[in-house]
Design a protein around this motif. Structure first.
Motif, PDB file in Angstrom:
ATOM      1  N   LYS A 170       0.840  -1.203   0.000  1.00 45.04           N
ATOM      2  CA  LYS A 170       0.000   0.000   0.000  1.00 45.04           C
ATOM      3  C   LYS A 170       0.874   1.251   0.000  1.00 45.04           C
ATOM      4  O   LYS A 170       0.582   2.243  -0.687  1.00 45.04           O
ATOM      5  N   ASN A 223       2.183   1.740  -3.414  1.00 43.87           N
ATOM      6  CA  ASN A 223       1.136   2.215  -4.315  1.00 43.87           C
ATOM      7  C   ASN A 223       0.867   3.704  -4.123  1.00 43.87           C
ATOM      8  O   ASN A 223       0.696   4.448  -5.097  1.00 43.87           O
ATOM      9  N   ILE A 224       0.858   4.144  -2.866  1.00 42.34           N
ATOM     10  CA  ILE A 224       0.669   5.574  -2.592  1.00 42.34           C
ATOM     11  C   ILE A 224       1.800   6.377  -3.228  1.00 42.34           C
ATOM     12  O   ILE A 224       1.584   7.415  -3.861  1.00 42.34           O
ATOM     13  N   LYS A 268       1.409   6.490  -7.021  1.00 45.94           N
ATOM     14  CA  LYS A 268       0.358   7.412  -7.432  1.00 45.94           C
ATOM     15  C   LYS A 268       0.841   8.857  -7.340  1.00 45.94           C
ATOM     16  O   LYS A 268       0.538   9.694  -8.205  1.00 45.94           O
ATOM     17  N   ALA A 269       1.595   9.148  -6.271  1.00 45.29           N
ATOM     18  CA  ALA A 269       2.155  10.495  -6.128  1.00 45.29           C
ATOM     19  C   ALA A 269       3.109  10.797  -7.276  1.00 45.29           C
ATOM     20  O   ALA A 269       3.069  11.883  -7.864  1.00 45.29           O
TER      21      ALA A 269
END
Length: 352
Positions: free
Chosen positions: A54, A57-58, A61-62
């Motif tokens: 997770k 993934n964060i 995305k950033a």
């Protein structure tokens, strides 16, 4: 002319100042996820823990927002609010066509100057209210979108040609090949040119040739480490925001995230890019001479557990970082920080 160059510099730094937090968020989270998971021979970064996945993934995305934010706020700096949305759209398209941060810069300037031009149109009073929220963003987005799709095909063809050239070189002249790939890795830091070199090195791992990925692994970490070191060696040559970005760049360099150098390259491309290209090329050449091999498709000191000739790997990184850091600081001048009267945001002016 000098004033216009200064304006271009200011527009670039507007985009960079808004992009830096995105780079730090993405880079640090990705770095932590990889550092806590480690890398494996043949597969590279192997993040399997659900929480770390997770986190990864964060961070990813950033990172995906990095180019759109850069382009959006370059356009914002040129045309104010009407330029923001088209700039974001252009940056997203730059991501889609694989044009990287250089494509984002192009998108930002195209969007900004187009929006500024449309703002200058004399329109009936009835249309003035909808110009900044409808007409200008819509027309500008169509223009910048057209430009980005036009340059997409040539970029794709160039990438295919570069890949074919690298394959034809093979391993016959390993040092020369390392220099070329080191320069490609540093040139656009995660962009299409970088990706061609990286994918070629990764493909050679599957062929049982590890001495191509070795120099690439060195070149990958030189730009962010060099810029982080440069801010520590000559703090007067960097703004407060850049010095903070330098700390993040050091962390990203250790974990093999070349994009940590992008804020510096975007803000001052004509000094930063040549410096890191030279540093990465020399570092990669030293790695090739030392027959450094990397068994994982990743770079930076984090891959040391799966590297052949680790001492030469470390030497290559240190030499490349030193050359790039000293070169960029020799080219840069001291910064002068100013305050905008309207919003007290930091603006950066550098004498040419």
């Amino acid at each position: 002319m000098k004033d216009e160059v200064k304006n271009v510099r200011t527009y670039l730094m507007t985009g960079v100042s808004y992009m830096i937090p995105i780079v730090v968020i993405g880079g640090v989270l990705i770095a932590l996820a990889i550092a806590l998971s480690g890398v494996e021979a043949g597969t590279g970064a192997n993040v399997t823990n659900p929480i770390l996945e997770k986190m990864l993934n964060i961070g990813a995305k950033a990172f995906g927002l990095m180019v759109p934010v850069l382009a959006g706020y370059i356009a914002f700096g040129i045309a104010d609010r009407p330029g923001l949305a088209p700039g974001l759209v252009g940056g997203a398209l730059a991501n889609e066509i694989g044009a990287g941060f250089l494509g984002g810069i192009v998108a930002g300037f195209v969007a900004g100057y187009t929006a500024k031009w449309i703002k200058s149109w004399k329109v009936p009073t009835q249309l003035r209210a909808i110009m900044p929220i409808f007409v200008i963003p819509l027309l500008t987005s169509l223009v910048v979108g057209t430009v980005m799709y036009i340059i997409g095909a040539p970029i794709s063809s160039l990438m295919e040609s570069m890949t074919a050239t690298l394959k034809s070189m093979g391993t016959g002249n390993s040092v020369f090949l390392a220099i070329i790939m080191g320069a490609m890795i540093a040139f656009d830091m995660g962009g299409p040119v970088n990706k061609v070199a990286f994918m070629f090195g990764a493909a050679m791992i599957s062929e049982g040739v590890y001495t191509i990925m070795g120099p690439v692994a060195v070149a990958i970490c030189v730009p962010p480490l060099a810029m982080g070191v440069a801010t520590l060696l000559s703090p007067k040559k960097y703004s407060k925001t850049e010095k903070e970005a330098g700390k993040g760049a050091l962390a990203m360099g250790l974990i093999g995230i070349t994009e940590g150098a992008i804020p510096f390259a975007a803000g001052d491309p004509f000094r930063v890019i040549p410096s890191i290209v030279v540093g990465s090329s020399i570092g990669a050449a030293i790695a090739a001479i030392g027959k450094v091999g990397d068994h994982a498709p990743h770079g930076g000191p984090i891959v040391l557990p799966v590297v052949d000739n680790r001492i030469m790997f470390i030497i290559a990184v240190l030499v490349g970082v030193a050359i790039a850091a000293f070169m960029v600081n020799a080219l840069k001048k001291d910064v002068v920080e100013e305050r905008e009267e309207e919003n007290n945001d930091e603006e950066i002016s550098i004498d040419f």
